[in-house]
Design a protein around this motif. Structure first.
Motif, short mmCIF file in Angstrom:
data_model
loop_
_atom_site.label_atom_id
_atom_site.label_comp_id
_atom_site.label_asym_id
_atom_site.label_seq_id
_atom_site.Cartn_x
_atom_site.Cartn_y
_atom_site.Cartn_z
N ALA A 101 0.83 -1.21 0.00
CA ALA A 101 0.00 0.00 0.00
C ALA A 101 0.87 1.26 0.00
O ALA A 101 0.51 2.28 0.59
CB ALA A 101 -0.98 0.02 1.17
N VAL A 104 -8.00 0.28 1.72
CA VAL A 104 -7.17 1.31 1.10
C VAL A 104 -7.53 1.34 -0.37
O VAL A 104 -7.38 0.34 -1.08
CB VAL A 104 -5.67 1.02 1.29
CG1 VAL A 104 -4.83 2.02 0.51
CG2 VAL A 104 -5.30 1.03 2.76
N ASN A 124 -2.74 5.85 1.92
CA ASN A 124 -2.75 4.64 2.73
C ASN A 124 -3.07 4.99 4.18
O ASN A 124 -3.32 6.15 4.52
CB ASN A 124 -1.44 3.85 2.59
CG ASN A 124 -0.24 4.58 3.17
OD1 ASN A 124 -0.37 5.56 3.90
ND2 ASN A 124 0.96 4.08 2.88
#
Length: 474
Positions: free
Chosen positions: A381, A407, A434
């Motif tokens: 992420a 996310v 994120n």
């Protein structure tokens, strides 16, 4: 707002209890409870039942002359993972009672691939037969360590009379004679078999483990044709898919593809455990599709969909990562079992409710849960992958969909979009960033875009970089 979150919470807890029970079931199935009645060794490459020491001969002996669980091992001179041999089948291998066909016992089989995999030393050429192996009766059989090619329907068929089988460590729809330097694919010359499946399942409690399934139309199908019934009965349940590479090569890092979907759940397929560790990538249509009102209680967790085994490079599915539609409900994507990485898919990561005709239904998909996934970025992420048009789309009158704790960043347009749907919750997500606040831009769209969507909860989302702003409406 009249969203049924209390019902959702109750059902989510039932998922967790069911998963623990299923883990216990897997342990019980995996530990052999039967004393082997007989053991046979395949010592030659004949495809005939009348040749002693051939695989068809051994299967015939197990079916008709040795009641009880039988073991078929392999010791064919010269067959190795670096130099496999081919068995040309004269007829389909029908399995009528419990038998373990284990080609990983071939002395030349080597497990030198990720996750304990190996290149098969034994290739079955079905010579255009509908199936190479058909488990039609008897439970708890195993098919392991084979490469199967040149079939016109399924490499492996599991019929309604056979349940609780293990299909593991196979190559279904592809073969290689030089450890992946070049692959022969079932849909490509010289075979050019159209409309095939790596495995077709019409029973319950089967386990697919560490297979590579590419070169087919739909790689895996569970259930019946969705056009034949609008029944919501779950007939094929608690099947499990773990650590399979679907649409890729044996390393999980290169796309070979299936011409349609990676996994297609048909009529009657419910409570399927899809994870952990599968890669559904490089398929021409969708990674996973659930398209029937009887697709209830399926859990999709801890998989890579549209990316490679490492979760860092795009191996795009040609259309959608996961599609849930046509009345499929009470399914979970991610959750407490582990989120998925769903990125790089051309049209979208997750689509709920896209209209795709099914008897008596209009496309909506209610009471589905999308939680704790990474949609649009790599597995850390931290890197936006940027090839996915939209992260998540809710459409077709779908209601009571919960999108939570994800996310959603690195998509081309919107992080989440909602069209013509009501009473849904999009809350507690990181959109355009994120969880640590690092920007993951949704480049040319809003964080959340709503079009003709009423009663939508958008609570405590964290918005980062979204090209058109946080929430847009029309």
């Amino acid at each position: 707002m009249n969203i049924s979150l209390s019902r959702a919470t109750i059902h989510y807890k039932l998922f967790r209890k069911g998963f623990l029970a299923y883990c216990i079931f897997l342990l019980l199935v995996y530990i052999p409870g039967d004393v082997l009645a007989a053991s046979y060794t395949v010592t030659n490459t004949s495809g005939s039942t009348i040749t002693p020491g051939s695989l068809p001969w051994a299967v015939q002996q197990a079916n008709y002359y040795s009641p009880g669980a039988d073991w078929i091992s392999f010791n064919i001179p010269g067959a190795t993972s670096t130099s496999p041999v081919t068995l040309y089948l004269d007829s389909t291998l029908y399995i009528n009672e419990q038998v373990i066909i284990d080609a990983t016992t071939q002395p030349g089989f080597v497990t030198d691939l990720p996750d304990g995999r190996g290149f098969p030393a034994i290739i079955l050429d079905a010579q255009g037969l509908a199936s190479a192996i058909h488990l039609q009766s008897g439970d708890s059989s195993t098919v392991a360590g084979l490469s199967i090619i040149n079939y016109s329907s399924n490499a492996v068929t599991i019929g309604a009379g056979s349940a609780a089988n293990w299909v593991r460590d196979n190559f279904l729809g592809l073969a290689t004679y030089n450890q992946g330097g070049y692959y022969e694919l079932n849909y490509a010359p010289p075979y050019q078999r159209a409309g095939t499946r790596g495995i077709g399942i019409a029973s319950s409690r089967n386990v697919l483990l560490r297979n590579v399934i590419s070169g087919n139309d739909n790689a895996i199908t569970i259930g019946d044709d969705i056009s034949t019934t609008d029944s919501t009965d779950v007939r094929y349940q608690t099947n499990s898919l773990q650590f399979n590479y679907v649409g890729t090569d044996a390393t999980g890092t290169k796309a070979l593809g299936n011409t349609s979907d990676g996994l297609f759940l048909g009529a009657g397929a419910g409570e399927t455990w899809i994870g952990p560790g599968n890669v559904f990538s490089g398929n021409n249509s969708a990674g996973i599709e659930l398209l029937h009102p009887s697709n209830i209680g399926n859990v999709i967790f801890d998989n890579h969909i549209g990316v490679d085994r490492d979760g860092t490079a795009v191996l795009a599915n040609g259309e959608i990562g996961i599609l849930i539609s046509n009345g499929a409900y009470y399914n979970a994507i991610g959750g407490s079992w582990g989120g998925n990485v769903i990125s790089g898919n051309s049209l979208g990561g997750v689509v709920i409710g896209l209209y795709a005709p099914s008897p008596g239904d209009s496309g909506h998909a209610d009471l589905n849960y999308i939680q704790n996934n990474i949609i649009g970025a790599d597995k850390t992420a931290t890197v936006p992958l940027g090839m996915q048009d939209v992260g998540l789309s809710i459409e077709g009158g779908s209601t009571n969909v919960v999108v939570e704790g994800n996310v959603l960043g690195g998509n081309i347009t919107h992080g989440v979009q909602c069209y013509d749907s009501q009473n849904n919750s999009i809350s507690y997500n990181s959109i355009g960033q994120n969880e640590s606040g690092l920007a993951l831009p949704n480049q040319n769209g809003f964080g959340i875009f709503l079009s003709n969507c009423s009663n939508v909860w958008t609570i405590d989302n964290r918005f980062g970089s979204n090209g058109l702003g946080t929430i847009g409406q029309q």
